[in-house]
Design a protein around this motif. Sequence first.
Motif, short mmCIF file in Angstrom:
data_model
loop_
_atom_site.label_atom_id
_atom_site.label_comp_id
_atom_site.label_asym_id
_atom_site.label_seq_id
_atom_site.Cartn_x
_atom_site.Cartn_y
_atom_site.Cartn_z
N LYS A 184 0.88 -1.17 0.00
CA LYS A 184 0.00 0.00 0.00
C LYS A 184 0.92 1.21 0.00
CE LYS A 184 -3.91 -2.30 2.09
NZ LYS A 184 -4.83 -2.43 3.22
N SER A 185 0.63 2.18 -0.83
CA SER A 185 1.56 3.29 -1.06
C SER A 185 1.84 4.11 0.20
CB SER A 185 1.05 4.19 -2.18
OG SER A 185 -0.17 4.79 -1.81
N TRP A 186 0.92 4.14 1.14
CA TRP A 186 1.09 4.94 2.36
C TRP A 186 1.78 4.18 3.49
CZ3 TRP A 186 -1.06 2.11 6.11
CH2 TRP A 186 -2.11 1.26 5.76
N CYS A 187 2.05 2.90 3.30
CA CYS A 187 2.51 2.00 4.36
C CYS A 187 4.01 2.17 4.66
CB CYS A 187 2.21 0.57 3.95
SG CYS A 187 3.01 -0.69 4.94
N PRO A 188 4.38 2.58 5.89
CA PRO A 188 5.80 2.75 6.23
C PRO A 188 6.60 1.44 6.12
CG PRO A 188 4.38 3.63 7.97
CD PRO A 188 3.50 2.96 6.98
N ASP A 189 5.99 0.32 6.47
CA ASP A 189 6.67 -0.97 6.36
C ASP A 189 6.96 -1.32 4.91
OD1 ASP A 189 6.62 -1.25 9.13
OD2 ASP A 189 4.77 -2.42 9.12
N CYS A 190 6.04 -0.96 4.03
CA CYS A 190 6.23 -1.17 2.59
C CYS A 190 7.37 -0.28 2.08
CB CYS A 190 4.95 -0.88 1.81
SG CYS A 190 3.57 -1.97 2.27
N HIS A 191 7.42 0.95 2.58
CA HIS A 191 8.51 1.87 2.20
C HIS A 191 9.86 1.31 2.62
CE1 HIS A 191 6.17 5.47 0.86
NE2 HIS A 191 5.24 4.79 1.47
N TYR A 192 9.90 0.66 3.80
CA TYR A 192 11.14 0.04 4.27
C TYR A 192 11.56 -1.06 3.29
CZ TYR A 192 14.46 -2.79 6.76
OH TYR A 192 15.59 -3.52 7.07
N ALA A 193 10.62 -1.94 2.94
CA ALA A 193 10.93 -3.04 2.03
C ALA A 193 11.42 -2.51 0.69
CB ALA A 193 9.71 -3.94 1.84
N ILE A 194 10.77 -1.48 0.18
CA ILE A 194 11.18 -0.87 -1.09
C ILE A 194 12.59 -0.30 -0.96
CG2 ILE A 194 10.73 1.11 -2.61
CD1 ILE A 194 7.68 0.47 -2.17
N ALA A 195 12.90 0.31 0.19
CA ALA A 195 14.24 0.86 0.41
C ALA A 195 15.30 -0.25 0.40
CB ALA A 195 14.29 1.62 1.74
N VAL A 196 14.97 -1.40 0.96
CA VAL A 196 15.91 -2.53 0.94
C VAL A 196 16.12 -3.01 -0.50
CG1 VAL A 196 16.30 -4.94 1.66
CG2 VAL A 196 15.42 -3.26 3.31
N PHE A 197 15.02 -3.12 -1.26
CA PHE A 197 15.16 -3.53 -2.67
C PHE A 197 16.01 -2.52 -3.45
CE2 PHE A 197 10.91 -5.83 -2.08
CZ PHE A 197 11.51 -7.06 -1.84
N GLY A 199 -1.55 -16.65 4.80
CA GLY A 199 -1.89 -17.00 6.17
C GLY A 199 -2.05 -15.82 7.10
N ARG A 200 -1.87 -14.61 6.57
CA ARG A 200 -2.07 -13.42 7.39
C ARG A 200 -2.37 -12.21 6.52
NH1 ARG A 200 3.78 -12.17 10.00
NH2 ARG A 200 2.79 -10.26 10.63
N LYS A 201 -3.13 -11.29 7.11
CA LYS A 201 -3.46 -10.06 6.39
C LYS A 201 -2.40 -9.03 6.74
CE LYS A 201 -7.17 -6.75 5.72
NZ LYS A 201 -8.54 -6.39 6.05
N TRP A 202 -1.49 -8.77 5.80
CA TRP A 202 -0.33 -7.94 6.13
C TRP A 202 0.27 -7.37 4.86
CZ3 TRP A 202 1.22 -7.15 11.11
CH2 TRP A 202 2.45 -6.52 11.31
N VAL A 203 0.63 -6.12 4.89
CA VAL A 203 1.48 -5.55 3.84
C VAL A 203 2.71 -4.99 4.52
CG1 VAL A 203 -0.33 -5.05 2.14
CG2 VAL A 203 0.24 -3.31 3.82
#
Length: 105
Positions: free
Chosen positions: A19-32, A66-70
């Motif tokens: 989700k574009s607003w998700c800080p955890d997603c931003h972290y993953a994108i930063a690692v990539f 198995g879980r609802k998570w982004v």
Amino acid sequence: MANKAEELVSKNKYLMLSKSWCPDCHYAIAVFKKYGVLNKVELVELDKMDPKAAFELEKEFTAISGRKWVPTIFFNGKKFGTEQDLAKLESLDSTEKAFKEAGLL
């Protein structure tokens, strides 16, 4: 018949539910980005889709993972993990090795 989520996982060697607003997603994108592989990862940003379609797709991904998570990350047709898994790899200095094993690097 495969559902849309299964189809996306099978068609994309590297996929991240986001989700574009998700800080955890931003972290993953930063690692990539850090490893220069973001262009190899297909991002499915649920909040930029039709809300009804996004809801259905999220339900399908929840059933698969198995879980609802982004973010939820898939490599080679299987669940790789979340940003927590990436953070653990980073803390152990093992991200490069994991990415190489997955064929991402």
